[in-house]
Design a protein around this motif. Structure first.
Motif, PDB file in Angstrom:
ATOM      1  N   ALA A 146       0.803  -1.219   0.000  1.00  0.00           N
ATOM      2  CA  ALA A 146       0.000   0.000   0.000  1.00  0.00           C
ATOM      3  C   ALA A 146       0.838   1.272   0.000  1.00  0.00           C
ATOM      4  O   ALA A 146       0.405   2.304  -0.498  1.00  0.00           O
ATOM      5  N   LEU A 147       2.020   1.171   0.548  1.00  0.00           N
ATOM      6  CA  LEU A 147       2.809   2.373   0.806  1.00  0.00           C
ATOM      7  C   LEU A 147       3.046   3.220  -0.448  1.00  0.00           C
ATOM      8  O   LEU A 147       2.833   4.438  -0.431  1.00  0.00           O
ATOM      9  N   GLY A 148       3.461   2.577  -1.540  1.00  0.00           N
ATOM     10  CA  GLY A 148       3.753   3.309  -2.765  1.00  0.00           C
ATOM     11  C   GLY A 148       2.526   4.027  -3.297  1.00  0.00           C
ATOM     12  O   GLY A 148       2.589   5.201  -3.688  1.00  0.00           O
ATOM     13  N   THR A 149       1.395   3.315  -3.307  1.00  0.00           N
ATOM     14  CA  THR A 149       0.151   3.908  -3.802  1.00  0.00           C
ATOM     15  C   THR A 149      -0.259   5.102  -2.952  1.00  0.00           C
ATOM     16  O   THR A 149      -0.625   6.163  -3.470  1.00  0.00           O
ATOM     17  N   LEU A 150      -0.182   4.931  -1.638  1.00  0.00           N
ATOM     18  CA  LEU A 150      -0.575   6.022  -0.745  1.00  0.00           C
ATOM     19  C   LEU A 150       0.327   7.237  -0.939  1.00  0.00           C
ATOM     20  O   LEU A 150      -0.142   8.378  -0.980  1.00  0.00           O
ATOM     21  N   ALA A 151       1.626   6.977  -1.089  1.00  0.00           N
ATOM     22  CA  ALA A 151       2.556   8.091  -1.273  1.00  0.00           C
ATOM     23  C   ALA A 151       2.246   8.844  -2.566  1.00  0.00           C
ATOM     24  O   ALA A 151       2.282  10.081  -2.603  1.00  0.00           O
ATOM     25  N   ARG A 152       1.896   8.111  -3.615  1.00  0.00           N
ATOM     26  CA  ARG A 152       1.578   8.781  -4.885  1.00  0.00           C
ATOM     27  C   ARG A 152       0.292   9.595  -4.774  1.00  0.00           C
ATOM     28  O   ARG A 152       0.193  10.706  -5.293  1.00  0.00           O
ATOM     29  N   LEU A 153      -0.708   9.033  -4.088  1.00  0.00           N
ATOM     30  CA  LEU A 153      -1.963   9.765  -3.909  1.00  0.00           C
ATOM     31  C   LEU A 153      -1.720  11.048  -3.113  1.00  0.00           C
ATOM     32  O   LEU A 153      -2.265  12.099  -3.426  1.00  0.00           O
ATOM     33  N   ARG A 154      -0.899  10.944  -2.100  1.00  0.00           N
ATOM     34  CA  ARG A 154      -0.599  12.125  -1.282  1.00  0.00           C
ATOM     35  C   ARG A 154       0.105  13.192  -2.111  1.00  0.00           C
ATOM     36  O   ARG A 154      -0.203  14.385  -2.012  1.00  0.00           O
ATOM     37  N   LEU A 155       1.064  12.746  -2.955  1.00  0.00           N
ATOM     38  CA  LEU A 155       1.782  13.695  -3.821  1.00  0.00           C
ATOM     39  C   LEU A 155       0.828  14.427  -4.751  1.00  0.00           C
ATOM     40  O   LEU A 155       1.048  15.583  -5.103  1.00  0.00           O
ATOM     41  N   LYS A 156      -0.233  13.747  -5.166  1.00  0.00           N
ATOM     42  CA  LYS A 156      -1.221  14.374  -6.052  1.00  0.00           C
ATOM     43  C   LYS A 156      -2.142  15.315  -5.289  1.00  0.00           C
ATOM     44  O   LYS A 156      -2.970  15.993  -5.892  1.00  0.00           O
ATOM     45  N   GLY A 157      -2.072  15.299  -3.956  1.00  0.00           N
ATOM     46  CA  GLY A 157      -2.845  16.263  -3.185  1.00  0.00           C
ATOM     47  C   GLY A 157      -4.005  15.701  -2.382  1.00  0.00           C
ATOM     48  O   GLY A 157      -4.655  16.434  -1.639  1.00  0.00           O
ATOM     49  N   PHE A 158      -4.307  14.395  -2.531  1.00  0.00           N
ATOM     50  CA  PHE A 158      -5.407  13.824  -1.766  1.00  0.00           C
ATOM     51  C   PHE A 158      -5.080  13.826  -0.276  1.00  0.00           C
ATOM     52  O   PHE A 158      -3.915  13.640   0.110  1.00  0.00           O
ATOM     53  N   GLY A 159      -6.096  14.033   0.552  1.00  0.00           N
ATOM     54  CA  GLY A 159      -5.929  13.849   1.986  1.00  0.00           C
ATOM     55  C   GLY A 159      -5.965  12.368   2.304  1.00  0.00           C
ATOM     56  O   GLY A 159      -6.673  11.609   1.645  1.00  0.00           O
TER      57      GLY A 159
END
Ligand code: C2E
Ligand code: MG
Ligand code: MG
Ligand code: MG
Length: 291
Positions: free
Chosen positions: A162-175
């Motif tokens: 999950a870590l990679g996906t979460l990090a990418r979502l965060r970089l895109k601005g999602f909370g």
């Protein structure tokens, strides 16, 4: 480690999932059809600023509006959806509706964030991030208006993937929100690796904590830790005015629970909001010395 493992698998006798009726369990085929027929819809539960009482956001919660059986709560079909893989379609169905609703609210000047619950399984779907990005483009909503809630226990169990996906979502601005915090077995070291923006304290530490010292201590330490990590703090399961006052005194930022509002269909939000504004004075913090 052995003890931990035993604790994790321990189940009290008769602790099977609660059933509220005697109807047979929902089947994969029924859910497939329901998703296609638009019977699975989001209800929205308000998240409010705990000092001012003002509406800050809503959480989308899945409801299956079954033509014969009536409204079926998520506990009755999310586990099955996860076992069968239907959870991926369910997530997309929920996201599409929640984003379209967010766009409508924003266009009417209601600048609230919309939170969506994610199964940890979704984070492993190839192309998941791209799908969400396409969706926010289509609905013209900004990523920073969307919060993705992930249950603490589930994310830690699947951290590697999950870590990679979460990090990418965060970089895109999602909370990114840690849901049901306090019910998992996660270490700070594990949680600190994920770029969360919000921490939601599980309702088992919220409702009734005013009369139970141990709950209060855990609640306060979680809140202190979260604010030092600069996470938005959310308390779920606020059911009474005593719960509400305690959370106000504990310095929690956002509150959610039946005292404020139950989850509701999108079209009921404006009416709720009017009534809520009339109620605000009783929710404001008491002046010092009064309690
Ligand atoms: P959750 O994300 O922790 O959502 C909070 C649950 O607590 C909701 O139950 C909500 O209705 C309930 N709740 C809110 N305030 C109070 C309160 O003051 N007291 C009490 N006793 N309960 C309160 P709900 O809607 O039945 O959802 C249960 C769980 O199902 C959610 O827990 C979430 O983990 C899951 N879920 C719901 N919708 C979705 C979805 O679209 N996708 C996924 N993957 N999971 C979902
Ligand atoms: Mg949630
Ligand atoms: Mg929760
Ligand atoms: Mg929960």
């Amino acid at each position: 480690d052995k003890l931990l493992g035993a604790l994790k698998t321990f189940k009290a006798p008769g602790a099977a999932p609660k059933r509220y009726d005697n109807s047979p369990p929902m089947t994969e085929q029924e859910l497939t059809q329901a998703l296609a027929a638009g019977e699975v819809i989001p209800y929205y539960q308000p998240k409010v600023d705990i000092r001012s009482g003002m509406l800050k956001g809503v959480e989308a919660l899945a409801r299956w509006m079954h033509p014969e059986r009536g409204m079926i709560p998520p506990d009755r079909f999310i586990p099955m959806a996860e076992q069968t893989g239907l959870i991926h379609e369910l997530t997309l169905v929920m996201m599409r509706q929640a984003m379209s609703q967010a766009a409508t609210w924003h266009s009417r000047g209601l600048a609230i964030k919309v939170a969506i619950n994610l199964s940890p399984l979704s984070l492993e779907v190839p192309g998941f991030v791209q799908k969400i990005l396409t969706m926010i483009d289509e609905h013209e909503v900004d990523a920073d208006q969307i919060v993705l809630e992930i249950t603490e226990s589930s994310v830690v169990a699947n951290l590697g993937n999950a870590l990679g996906t979460l990090a990418r979502l965060r970089l895109k601005g999602f909370g990114l929100s840690i849901d049901d915090y306090g019910t998992g077995f996660s270490s700070m070291q594990q949680l600190a690796r994920i770029p969360f923006t919000e921490l939601k304290i599980d309702r088992s530490f919220v409702h009734g904590a005013h009369s139970r010292k141990n709950l209060r201590v855990i609640l306060q330490s979680a809140l202190d830790m979260a604010s030092r990590l600069e996470l938005v703090t959310v308390a779920e399961g606020i059911e009474t005015i005593e719960d509400w006052r305690l959370l106000q005194d504990s310095g929690c930022a956002i509150g959610q629970g039946y005292l404020i509002a139950k989850p509701m269909p999108a079209n009921e939000l404006p009416t709720w909001l009017k009534g809520h504004h009339r109620r605000l004075p009783e929710l404001r913090p008491l002046p010092p010395g009064d309690g």
